[in-house]
Each structure stands twice: as structure tokens, then as C-alpha cells.
Design a protein around this motif. Structure first.
Motif, PDB file in Angstrom:
ATOM      1  N   ASN A  17      15.805   4.074  -7.412  1.00  0.00           N
ATOM      2  CA  ASN A  17      14.380   4.319  -7.545  1.00  0.00           C
ATOM      3  C   ASN A  17      13.595   3.601  -6.446  1.00  0.00           C
ATOM      4  OD1 ASN A  17      14.519   5.933  -9.946  1.00  0.00           O
ATOM      5  ND2 ASN A  17      14.950   4.068 -11.101  1.00  0.00           N
ATOM      6  N   TYR A  18      12.325   3.929  -6.346  1.00  0.00           N
ATOM      7  CA  TYR A  18      11.461   3.362  -5.313  1.00  0.00           C
ATOM      8  C   TYR A  18      10.953   1.977  -5.725  1.00  0.00           C
ATOM      9  CZ  TYR A  18      11.440   7.987  -3.146  1.00  0.00           C
ATOM     10  OH  TYR A  18      11.823   9.161  -2.541  1.00  0.00           O
ATOM     11  N   ASN A  44       7.043   9.845  -1.827  1.00  0.00           N
ATOM     12  CA  ASN A  44       7.515  10.975  -2.606  1.00  0.00           C
ATOM     13  C   ASN A  44       6.597  11.086  -3.813  1.00  0.00           C
ATOM     14  OD1 ASN A  44       8.772  12.833  -4.251  1.00  0.00           O
ATOM     15  ND2 ASN A  44      10.788  11.870  -4.184  1.00  0.00           N
ATOM     16  N   LYS A  45       5.837  12.159  -3.906  1.00  0.00           N
ATOM     17  CA  LYS A  45       4.869  12.286  -4.996  1.00  0.00           C
ATOM     18  C   LYS A  45       5.542  12.300  -6.356  1.00  0.00           C
ATOM     19  CE  LYS A  45       1.246  14.668  -2.355  1.00  0.00           C
ATOM     20  NZ  LYS A  45       0.236  13.599  -2.526  1.00  0.00           N
ATOM     21  N   GLN A  50       0.811  -1.216   0.000  1.00  0.00           N
ATOM     22  CA  GLN A  50       0.000   0.000   0.000  1.00  0.00           C
ATOM     23  C   GLN A  50       0.847   1.269   0.000  1.00  0.00           C
ATOM     24  OE1 GLN A  50      -2.759   0.373   3.335  1.00  0.00           O
ATOM     25  NE2 GLN A  50      -4.225   1.352   1.978  1.00  0.00           N
ATOM     26  N   THR A  51       1.891   1.286   0.805  1.00  0.00           N
ATOM     27  CA  THR A  51       2.770   2.449   0.918  1.00  0.00           C
ATOM     28  C   THR A  51       4.205   1.999   0.724  1.00  0.00           C
ATOM     29  OG1 THR A  51       1.252   3.442   2.530  1.00  0.00           O
ATOM     30  CG2 THR A  51       3.487   4.348   2.422  1.00  0.00           C
ATOM     31  N   ASP A  52       4.917   2.638  -0.191  1.00  0.00           N
ATOM     32  CA  ASP A  52       6.325   2.267  -0.348  1.00  0.00           C
ATOM     33  C   ASP A  52       7.082   2.600   0.926  1.00  0.00           C
ATOM     34  OD1 ASP A  52       7.979   4.975  -0.801  1.00  0.00           O
ATOM     35  OD2 ASP A  52       6.048   5.185  -1.811  1.00  0.00           O
ATOM     36  N   ASN A  53       8.236   1.988   1.116  1.00  0.00           N
ATOM     37  CA  ASN A  53       8.943   2.156   2.398  1.00  0.00           C
ATOM     38  C   ASN A  53       9.761   3.435   2.481  1.00  0.00           C
ATOM     39  OD1 ASN A  53      11.198   1.676   0.851  1.00  0.00           O
ATOM     40  ND2 ASN A  53      11.914  -0.107   1.992  1.00  0.00           N
ATOM     41  N   GLY A  54       9.659   4.293   1.477  1.00  0.00           N
ATOM     42  CA  GLY A  54      10.327   5.586   1.520  1.00  0.00           C
ATOM     43  C   GLY A  54      11.799   5.553   1.164  1.00  0.00           C
ATOM     44  N   PHE A  65       5.635   7.557 -11.728  1.00  0.00           N
ATOM     45  CA  PHE A  65       4.384   7.979 -11.104  1.00  0.00           C
ATOM     46  C   PHE A  65       4.410   9.477 -10.831  1.00  0.00           C
ATOM     47  CE2 PHE A  65       4.182   3.480 -10.637  1.00  0.00           C
ATOM     48  CZ  PHE A  65       2.830   3.184 -10.686  1.00  0.00           C
ATOM     49  N   GLY A  66       5.607  10.042 -10.859  1.00  0.00           N
ATOM     50  CA  GLY A  66       5.762  11.487 -10.864  1.00  0.00           C
ATOM     51  C   GLY A  66       6.128  11.934 -12.269  1.00  0.00           C
TER      52      GLY A  66
END
Length: 398
Positions: free
Chosen positions: A389-390, A316-317, A258-262, A339-340
Motif C-alpha cells: 500500500n501507499y 493513484n486516485k 503533500q504528495t505520496d512518492n508513488g 482514499f480510493g
């Protein structure tokens, strides 16, 4: 892991989804496995290292485990109807077999498909970018100096494809999906997405208009491969946020982090992070391939990031996310989905980057090294390079 098969009949087409049994024993959060559309596999069946060299199939305790070729999903399946059309047996979409090989302005492309008749059918349309991307075969490779050694990113056993001998890299095909998050390039112009079956990238191309609606923008036009079939089925997600940090897309049978780990990683480290993750008690997480990751892009949303923020979070948007797929033209790179903003600049001598290709573009980054190792001389647009990259993990639902 034991492989399971889910079979669903939809509109007379047998949809087959491969799944992997989870190591999680609890059934408290069993997702719905109804399938609304099928993601065909990318077809990539060769393993590569950071330098783009072919390697043998890695074991789980070895480096480079978990890349695209490690997992075989639903194989592409087509039927040549022998009337100028090809049916995708996985998606149920019918395609134009042979394009007219003329370049059309984006808005003229709609007139072209409206007037098209092939195989007795007159309900042809431009595909969405997700529909168009469903045709991708990631074993493509362009050698502009020797086209006999080139292979387009589409199955030429079923679809006709012709390289432009003057510009072999110019194999761009229109989708109907406009870029709605803002202008592209450095002169505030309107863009619409397309896929390049010659060099294997998604980007936003010039429609001929400025973003404010005024005309006069030079645009070379793109090719067209028309499609027919029910709209707003393929590529339409059905997300369900779970209570354990995961999201299930009931449209594809995939579960997502759901949320990347940053954190950001080079490609090998990203593969390693994925294979070692035990998020929500599952141990079969992996790095998504290009088709899987592109399937969750929100192209209609007018803000960045290009993802449904009612269920997902990007720490990070303005982020790019790795896929497990090696880019065929430059095998020392792997594909990412932006995604950005998808940044590029006028040329290698320029200093200012712009949103050149659009959020939702698929590009590629070097798998390792330092940015300065890859600065190339170019008189054309030069993509931004990040290398780290993420990651957004994925797994198959039972």
C-alpha cells in the motif's frame, strides 16, 4: 527527540498537544501551531511483528521501529458525569454513556436522537464519522468463540458496551456521515458510515435506500451512541500548503507529506521508508496512526480520492494508505485508510469486486507475504487484499 507540550484553552477545556522538536534548524517555514481540535492517541501500547507476535520495543536501527506504540500522543481523558453522560476532556464532546442496544434504520436514527433526553440535555445528535472515531481504543480484540477474552474498541471504564451473543462481530454504530461518492455493494445502494466497536473497522452500511433514492433495501440497522457539543469543530481541517512539499493542518498541529512518492510497500518496508525520510529537511517523519490518517479524509467531497486535492495529491486516485496501527482481531494485519474505493466482493467464490465499504473506510491488510497466502473461504463479503500500500508521511509540528 525532545518532546514539547502546547497547551490551548478552548471553550473552558484544556487542550494538550504533544509535539516533537524538529531537527530542521531553518525557521523560514514555521507553521502556525494553533489547535482547533485534539486527536487523542489510539491507545495501542504493544509492539507486533509481521506475524502478529508481540515483540519488545524496537530501537530506531531495528526492524518494526515507528509503529503505533512507538509514539504516545495525547492520552484519552474522560469524565463520567454520573447522569448517563460522559465528557471527553480532550475534545469537549459529551457522549451517551449507555446505548439502548436496539438497531435503528439510518433515517430513524435521527428521530431517535432528536427525541432523546439524557442528563437533562435534549440537544443530542448523531456524531460525524470523525467524532465517532475519536472514541476508538486500538487495543481492542474480538474472540467470537469466547467473549470473556474479548475487548471492544472503546474504553469500557467509561462507556457501556454489550456484545451481541448471536453475532459478536455486529457492533456497528451509526454516524451522520453519508457516503456521497457513489453507491456501495453490488446492487447500487446508498451507504452511510459507521464504526464497529466490536471488530474495529469503519465502513459504509446500508441506509435502506437505493442510491437513486428508492426504498426497499433490506438493512439490519445499526446501534447509536449519541453526542452533543458544537458541530463542525471536531474533524474540520485547516490546511496550509507549504512551499517545501508539505502541508500543515493547523487544526491538529500535524504536518503531512503533500504528495505520496508513488510507490507501494509492505508494512515493514513502509515503516522503514518513513523513519529514513528527510523530506523538506526534517528527520522525524513517521507512519501515521489510524486516527491521524483518518483525520485528513474528506468525507464531503463527491469524487475520489477522499482527500482535499487543493492541497494534497494522490499519485493513484484509487489508493489505500498504511497506518502504523496493528489491527487487534488479526494482528498479522495492519490498518489502512482507503482514499480510493474500499473493495470487496459477494463471497470468496465471486470474481467481481465492488466499492463495498466506501472511500474513507478503515480496513486492514496482511503486513507481508503474497495475496494468495490469505485467500479465505467465506460465504460473506470478502475484502480485496493488496499487501503493498501507499504511504503518506506525518510529523508533529513544533
Amino acid at each position: 527527540m525532545k518532546t514539547s507540550i502546547i497547551k490551548v484553552w478552548s471553550s473552558g477545556v484544556l487542550l494538550v498537544v504533544m509535539g516533537c522538536n524538529s531537527s530542521k534548524k531553518s525557521s523560514d517555514n514555521t507553521p502556525n501551531t494553533d489547535v482547533h481540535f485534539v486527536l487523542s492517541d489510539t491507545g495501542q501500547d504493544v509492539f507486533y511483528d509481521d506475524d502478529g507476535e508481540v515483540i519488545s520495543k524496537p530501537e530506531k536501527d531495528e526492524e518494526y521501529y515507528g509503529q503505533d506504540a512507538q509514539y504516545t500522543g495525547v492520552s484519552s481523558a474522560y469524565k463520567d458525569n454520573e447522569d448517563g453522560t460522559v465528557t471527553d476532556l480532550n475534545t469537549g464532546l459529551m457522549w451517551q454513556k449507555t446505548p439502548d442496544n436496539n438497531r435503528h434504520n439510518f433515517y430513524d436514527a435521527f428521530t431517535y436522537v432528536d427525541e432523546l433526553e439524557i442528563g437533562g440535555y435534549t440537544d443530542w445528535r448523531l456524531p460525524t464519522i470523525k467524532e465517532l472515531y475519536s472514541l476508538v481504543n486500538s487495543n481492542g480484540e474480538l474472540n467470537p468463540k469466547d467473549l470473556s477474552e474479548s475487548k471492544p474498541y472503546i474504553d469500557t471504564n467509561y462507556f457501556d458496551f454489550k456484545y451481541d451473543k448471536r453475532m459478536p462481530y455486529a457492533g456497528q454504530y451509526w454516524s451522520s456521515t453519508k457516503y456521497v461518492k457513489g453507491p456501495i455493494q453490488n446492487i447500487e445502494i446508498e451507504g452511510a458510515f459507521g464504526f464497529n466497536f466490536a471488530d474495529g473497522h469503519i465502513k459504509a452500511y446500508e441506509t435502506g435506500l437505493y442510491y437513486n433514492g428508492e426504498g426497499g433495501v433490506r438493512n439490519p440497522g445499526n446501534l447509536i451512541r449519541a453526542v452533543r457539543g458544537k458541530e463542525k469543530v471536531y474533524g474540520v481541517n485547516d490546511f496550509e500548503a507549504n512551499t517545501d512539499g508539505t502541508v500543515t493542518d493547523k487544526a491538529t498541529g500535524l504536518m503531512w507529506q503533500q504528495t505520496d512518492n508513488g510507490q507501494t510497500y509492505n508494512w515493514k518496508a513502509a515503516l522503514n521508508y518513513a523513519k529514513n525520510s528527510t523530506l523538506a529537511g526534517y528527520s522525524d517523519w513517521r507512519l501515521p496512526n489510524t486516527k491521524e490518517l483518518q483525520s485528513i479524509v474528506d468525507y464531503d467531497k463527491k469524487t475520489i480520492p477522499a482527500i482535499d486535492e487543493s492541497v494534497f495529491t494522490c499519485t493513484n486516485k484509487d489508493s489505500w494508505f498504511w497506518t502504523s496501527t496493528t489491527q487487534g482481531d488479526f494482528k498479522y494485519t495492519a490498518c489502512y485508510i482507503a482514499f480510493g474505493k474500499a473493495y470487496s466482493k459477494d463471497n470468496s467464490a465471486a470474481t467481481t469486486y465492488y466499492d463495498w465499504h466506501g472511500a474513507g473506510a478503515q480496513r486492514s491488510d496482511p503486513k507481508s507475504g503474497q495475496v494468495e497466502d490469505y485467500v479465505l473461504e467465506s460465504v460473506n463479503a470478502a475484502d480485496s487484499i493488496r499487501i503493498n500500500n501507499y504511504v503518506r508521511l506525518v510529523r508533529n509540528v513544533n
